[in-house]
Design a protein around this motif. Structure first.
Motif, mmCIF file in Angstrom:
data_model
loop_
_atom_site.group_PDB
_atom_site.id
_atom_site.type_symbol
_atom_site.label_atom_id
_atom_site.label_comp_id
_atom_site.label_asym_id
_atom_site.label_seq_id
_atom_site.Cartn_x
_atom_site.Cartn_y
_atom_site.Cartn_z
ATOM 1 N N HIS A 67 -67.246 99.826 31.748
ATOM 2 C CA HIS A 67 -65.957 100.341 32.223
ATOM 3 C C HIS A 67 -65.371 101.325 31.216
ATOM 4 N N VAL A 98 -65.960 104.644 33.307
ATOM 5 C CA VAL A 98 -64.764 104.755 34.143
ATOM 6 C C VAL A 98 -63.605 105.327 33.340
ATOM 7 N N LYS A 140 -56.858 89.654 30.978
ATOM 8 C CA LYS A 140 -56.563 91.034 30.572
ATOM 9 C C LYS A 140 -57.752 91.952 30.849
ATOM 10 N N ASP A 164 -58.058 92.530 34.636
ATOM 11 C CA ASP A 164 -57.054 93.497 35.089
ATOM 12 C C ASP A 164 -57.423 94.913 34.675
ATOM 13 N N THR A 165 -57.902 95.068 33.447
ATOM 14 C CA THR A 165 -58.257 96.398 32.937
ATOM 15 C C THR A 165 -59.455 96.972 33.695
ATOM 16 N N VAL A 166 -60.462 96.147 33.892
ATOM 17 C CA VAL A 166 -61.675 96.602 34.566
ATOM 18 C C VAL A 166 -61.433 96.761 36.070
ATOM 19 N N GLY A 167 -60.490 96.006 36.598
ATOM 20 C CA GLY A 167 -60.141 96.141 38.003
ATOM 21 C C GLY A 167 -60.987 95.307 38.939
ATOM 22 N N ILE A 168 -61.477 94.182 38.445
ATOM 23 C CA ILE A 168 -62.233 93.273 39.305
ATOM 24 C C ILE A 168 -61.606 91.887 39.197
#
Length: 166
Positions: free
Chosen positions: A93, A97, A133, A136-140
């Motif tokens: 990520h 990303v 955390k 949430d950061t990685v979005g999964i």
């Protein structure tokens, strides 16, 4: 006619010459450290370094660092395969990303650079708040983050005992 004075070459004591040659031999050929040479000759390490410097030996191979730095990334081993898999997801990520350097990404996640690197290598034992955390950061979802590759889904064990009704 003026007389020019040149520094006199002092004649070195034969014992000092023998000591210096032995220090050169021990340092270059045998690869002994300054501490070992100092013990052998009954002198301080600083004196051995001074003699080596005067002989033109700038560093002793035995005194070179052995790459035993605990922070060295090559020496960090993963806590488990799950930790390593979470680290790979976090690293992917960050690189593909977010396209950020580790230092920038660690500031964004409000953690130290070393903690982030250990997480990416799987050498950090995550807390639940850190996993949330990261998810949430990685979005999964958190469940997907902690799902192991070799165990894609977790199912409760099936009951094999028959329950008798008397």
């Amino acid at each position: 006619m003026e007389k020019t004075t040149q520094p006199k070459k002092r004649k070195q004591n034969p014992l000092y010459q023998q000591r210096n040659e032995d220090i050169r031999h021990r340092s270059l050929v045998l690869g002994q450290s300054d501490a070992d040479i100092a013990v052998a000759w009954g002198m301080r390490e600083h004196t051995v370094r001074t003699v080596r410097w005067e002989l033109g030996i700038r560093s002793s191979p035995a005194d070179a660092p052995k790459n035993l730095n605990k922070r060295c990334h090559r020496l960090m081993t993963p806590v488990s395969t799950l930790h390593q898999q979470i680290g790979v997801k976090l690293d992917a990520h960050r690189n593909f990303v977010a396209k950020q350097a580790p230092v920038e990404f660690s500031h964004q996640m409000r953690m130290s650079y070393m903690r982030l690197r250990k997480m990416e290598l799987g050498a950090w034992d995550f807390t639940l708040s850190e996993l949330i955390k990261i998810a949430d950061t990685v979005g999964i979802p958190l469940e997907e983050l902690v799902r192991q590759a070799n165990h894609p889904t977790w199912e409760p064990p099936k009951q094999t005992r028959k329950v008798s009704t008397h």
